[in-house]
Design a protein around this motif. Structure first.
Motif, PDB file in Angstrom:
ATOM      1  N   ILE A 465       0.813  -1.219   0.000  1.00  0.00           N
ATOM      2  CA  ILE A 465       0.000   0.000   0.000  1.00  0.00           C
ATOM      3  C   ILE A 465       0.845   1.267   0.000  1.00  0.00           C
ATOM      4  O   ILE A 465       0.363   2.344  -0.341  1.00  0.00           O
ATOM      5  N   GLU A 466       2.116   1.182   0.389  1.00  0.00           N
ATOM      6  CA  GLU A 466       3.000   2.343   0.421  1.00  0.00           C
ATOM      7  C   GLU A 466       4.411   1.884   0.031  1.00  0.00           C
ATOM      8  O   GLU A 466       5.304   1.753   0.878  1.00  0.00           O
ATOM      9  N   PRO A 467       4.638   1.620  -1.268  1.00  0.00           N
ATOM     10  CA  PRO A 467       5.913   1.031  -1.711  1.00  0.00           C
ATOM     11  C   PRO A 467       7.140   1.859  -1.347  1.00  0.00           C
ATOM     12  O   PRO A 467       8.237   1.306  -1.205  1.00  0.00           O
ATOM     13  N   ALA A 468       6.978   3.152  -1.189  1.00  0.00           N
ATOM     14  CA  ALA A 468       8.140   4.004  -0.908  1.00  0.00           C
ATOM     15  C   ALA A 468       8.620   3.898   0.536  1.00  0.00           C
ATOM     16  O   ALA A 468       9.724   4.359   0.862  1.00  0.00           O
ATOM     17  N   THR A 469       7.813   3.318   1.398  1.00  0.00           N
ATOM     18  CA  THR A 469       8.182   3.218   2.814  1.00  0.00           C
ATOM     19  C   THR A 469       9.212   2.110   3.024  1.00  0.00           C
ATOM     20  O   THR A 469       9.009   0.962   2.617  1.00  0.00           O
ATOM     21  N   GLU A 470      10.310   2.448   3.681  1.00  0.00           N
ATOM     22  CA  GLU A 470      11.334   1.461   4.019  1.00  0.00           C
ATOM     23  C   GLU A 470      10.815   0.598   5.176  1.00  0.00           C
ATOM     24  O   GLU A 470      10.331   1.126   6.181  1.00  0.00           O
ATOM     25  N   THR A 471      10.903  -0.727   5.066  1.00  0.00           N
ATOM     26  CA  THR A 471      10.395  -1.615   6.124  1.00  0.00           C
ATOM     27  C   THR A 471      11.524  -2.455   6.700  1.00  0.00           C
ATOM     28  O   THR A 471      12.406  -2.927   5.979  1.00  0.00           O
ATOM     29  N   LEU A 472      11.478  -2.633   8.006  1.00  0.00           N
ATOM     30  CA  LEU A 472      12.451  -3.450   8.730  1.00  0.00           C
ATOM     31  C   LEU A 472      11.702  -4.418   9.628  1.00  0.00           C
ATOM     32  O   LEU A 472      10.667  -4.065  10.211  1.00  0.00           O
ATOM     33  N   VAL A 473      12.227  -5.621   9.783  1.00  0.00           N
ATOM     34  CA  VAL A 473      11.650  -6.619  10.675  1.00  0.00           C
ATOM     35  C   VAL A 473      12.711  -7.016  11.690  1.00  0.00           C
ATOM     36  O   VAL A 473      13.827  -7.403  11.310  1.00  0.00           O
ATOM     37  N   VAL A 474      12.376  -6.900  12.980  1.00  0.00           N
ATOM     38  CA  VAL A 474      13.320  -7.255  14.046  1.00  0.00           C
ATOM     39  C   VAL A 474      12.616  -8.155  15.056  1.00  0.00           C
ATOM     40  O   VAL A 474      11.383  -8.271  15.051  1.00  0.00           O
ATOM     41  N   ASP A 475      13.381  -8.757  15.949  1.00  0.00           N
ATOM     42  CA  ASP A 475      12.782  -9.758  16.839  1.00  0.00           C
ATOM     43  C   ASP A 475      12.657  -9.324  18.294  1.00  0.00           C
ATOM     44  O   ASP A 475      12.283 -10.116  19.150  1.00  0.00           O
ATOM     45  N   SER A 476      12.951  -8.046  18.599  1.00  0.00           N
ATOM     46  CA  SER A 476      12.790  -7.572  19.971  1.00  0.00           C
ATOM     47  C   SER A 476      12.643  -6.061  19.970  1.00  0.00           C
ATOM     48  O   SER A 476      13.075  -5.372  19.036  1.00  0.00           O
ATOM     49  N   VAL A 477      12.049  -5.546  21.031  1.00  0.00           N
ATOM     50  CA  VAL A 477      11.866  -4.091  21.137  1.00  0.00           C
ATOM     51  C   VAL A 477      13.199  -3.365  21.310  1.00  0.00           C
ATOM     52  O   VAL A 477      13.407  -2.310  20.689  1.00  0.00           O
ATOM     53  N   PRO A 478      14.146  -3.861  22.121  1.00  0.00           N
ATOM     54  CA  PRO A 478      15.439  -3.173  22.176  1.00  0.00           C
ATOM     55  C   PRO A 478      16.117  -3.067  20.816  1.00  0.00           C
ATOM     56  O   PRO A 478      16.723  -2.034  20.500  1.00  0.00           O
ATOM     57  N   GLU A 479      16.011  -4.113  19.983  1.00  0.00           N
ATOM     58  CA  GLU A 479      16.585  -4.043  18.645  1.00  0.00           C
ATOM     59  C   GLU A 479      15.845  -2.997  17.820  1.00  0.00           C
ATOM     60  O   GLU A 479      16.460  -2.248  17.043  1.00  0.00           O
ATOM     61  N   ALA A 480      14.513  -2.931  17.971  1.00  0.00           N
ATOM     62  CA  ALA A 480      13.736  -1.929  17.247  1.00  0.00           C
ATOM     63  C   ALA A 480      14.157  -0.523  17.641  1.00  0.00           C
ATOM     64  O   ALA A 480      14.314   0.368  16.784  1.00  0.00           O
TER      65      ALA A 480
END
Length: 519
Positions: A465-480
């Motif tokens: 829905i928003e191709p220009a948005t950079e997306t990241l996936v992480v496994d914990s809130v401190p990493e986020a």
């Protein structure tokens, strides 16, 4: 029978962690092809009888509660009920209220379980929590031991099948997490001489554990704003959900709600349920609420939508104080007051306004600054509340150098909720980047990958829905948080990076712990 464990707060938390989780209970209502049609109804029908049994095992009854000085405002709703409870607590703890000692029971908590049980607006102390936790735990153990002793005396065959004393003292003879804390909260309120209490439903109302409160113990009820949530337990339509929420109506008492001018079916259900319960439904119209205007404030309860929650809190608090006065002055005075059909938003006393202005609720429209990062934190987790959070962020996001979304939702259709949030954030203030994370407080040890299917699905949905948005996936809130700070170092020169953290109260709680270093 006393537990051999030390009576410390840390030990109480260890014992509490052994109880069956709320998620394990709500998952029983998840749709299943093999489930019998009556499964949900059967589980719901058992809820209050089982809760009354647990209450009795802990040494309390509905008659005890009705005879005590304790009077409760019972709050249900899909969204806004936490804010309503915060406003009510702040109003009732104003010195001019004369409400006596004030207790508050809410859920979930963000930083510490003690937040769920408050006295005079503050979480109970670690010492008091431990004392009431273990007295409640021991009461359940004693009841189980007593029943086992009777069975041993009645039949030698049964005696061989019974659990050992050690097993009887453990979690198997205790209610699940939310029920335990509900019973414990009521024991705290009675034991600590609470006169006025604000009690928030967990899920629904009719079958919620808090609905063991008898009519004689309730001064007023609130059905806050409604939305689609917990469909497995409550149904898939607003009228069906309203049926459950209106279960907090009590005979001879007033229940306050917002008049839904564009939803006749839901209002019909609310009115029918109030009549069925023998309660009076007081409907606050939007025009009256707008004319009153509420209290504009900056803080953890900002947002234009809060005026509705303020209005419900004012109405319920005025009714609660009226009931307390009527009990002190006698039944004849109460009958005279009942004849008056006054608008609860007319001539609101000044100390009510002071209470509204002083109200606070962590994790709701909360703003924190962290170097070049400005965190906009809101625990919204339904479609409607996420839309409100998106509009709030959009209004606040002018002048930001870069906008980031931090999002997670593990229990609902996360991609669908994400789309709802995206639609509410107007073009020009949408997200330049998005970080999708689990709610874990600890980073992965590297031994086996954590399940990130939900987070990846959200990233894919946003990319569509928003191709220009950079997306990241992480496994914990401190990493986020670390990744957000990296983004800020790249994009914030003289202006701030704004981060909307939303989607789950669990995410918000872990984020606050990460930012503040809370244990």
């Amino acid at each position: 029978m006393a537990s051999p464990s030390p009576r410390t707060y840390a030990s109480a938390l260890e014992h509490l962690s052994l109880l069956q989780s709320n998620h394990a209970i709500t998952s029983l209502f998840a749709p299943s092809p093999s489930a019998k049609p009556q499964t949900k109804e059967d589980l719901n029908a058992l809820a209050i009888p089982e809760m009354l049994d647990w209450l009795a095992r802990a040494g309390l009854s509905q008659a005890d509660l009705a005879r005590s000085p304790l009077r409760c405002i019972h709050v249900a709703g899909t969204k806004g009920k936490g804010s309503v409870c915060a406003y009510l607590t702040s109003i009732l703890t104003q010195p001019a209220a004369g409400a006596g000692r004030v207790g508050t029971y809410t859920s979930p908590h963000l930083l510490t379980v003690r937040e769920r049980i408050q006295l005079d607006g503050d979480p109970i102390s670690e010492e008091l929590f431990a004392r009431y936790f273990f007295s409640t735990w021991d009461a359940f153990t004693s009841a189980a031991v007593g029943e086992a002793s009777k069975r041993r005396a009645a039949s030698a065959h049964d005696a061989a099948q019974l659990p050992s004393d050690g097993e009887l003292a453990g979690p198997a003879t205790k209610p699940f997490y939310f029920r335990f804390l509900t019973v414990m909260a009521l024991r705290v309120f009675v034991g600590e001489g609470v006169r006025s209490a604000v009690v928030e439903c967990g899920i629904g109302g009719e079958h919620d554990s808090t609905n063991v409160l008898p009519a004689g113990c309730v001064s007023a009820a609130v059905v806050a704003q409604l939305g689609i949530d917990h469909v497995g337990m409550l149904g898939r339509t607003l009228p069906a959900i309203a049926w459950h929420k209106a279960g907090v109506c009590k005979a001879g008492r007033r229940c306050f709600t917002r008049r839904l001018a564009d939803d006749a079916d839901t209002m019909r259900v609310l009115r029918e349920r109030a009549a069925e319960k023998g309660a009076t439904l007081v409907e606050l119209g939007d025009a009256d609420v707008r004319a009153w205007g509420g209290v504009a404030k900056r803080g953890t309860l900002e947002g234009a939508f809060q005026v509705q929650n303020q209005a419900l809190a004012v109405a319920a608090a005025r009714e609660h104080l009226r009931v307390l006065r009527a009990e002190d002055e006698g039944e004849e005075e109460e009958r005279e007051r009942e004849k008056k059909a006054e608008n609860p938003l007319d001539s609101v006393p000044p100390f009510f306004l002071d209470g509204l202005a002083a109200a606070h609720l962590r994790g709701r429209c909360e703003v924190k600054r962290d170097g070049k990062v400005r965190w906009f934190i809101d625990g919204a987790h339904t479609a409607e509340s996420l839309a409100e959070a998106g509009r709030w962020f959009a209004a606040q996001g002018q002048g930001l150098a870069y906008r980031v979304l931090l999002f997670n939702q593990q229990e609902r259709d996360a991609p669908a909720l994400l789309r709802q949030l995206h639609e509410s954030v107007v073009p020009g203030t949408r997200f330049d980047a998005a970080v999708f994370t689990r709610n874990d407080l600890e980073r992965s040890s590297g031994e086996g990958e954590r399940d990130l299917a939900v987070q990846r699905a959200c990233a894919e949905a946003l990319s569509e829905i928003e191709p220009a948005t950079e997306t990241l996936v992480v496994d914990s809130v401190p990493e986020a948080v670390a990744r957000v700070r990296e983004i800020a170092s790249r994009h914030a020169a003289d202006a701030e990076v704004g981060v909307l953290a939303t989607g789950s109260l669990h995410l918000v709680g872990t984020l606050l712990q990460t930012l503040e270093g809370a244990a």
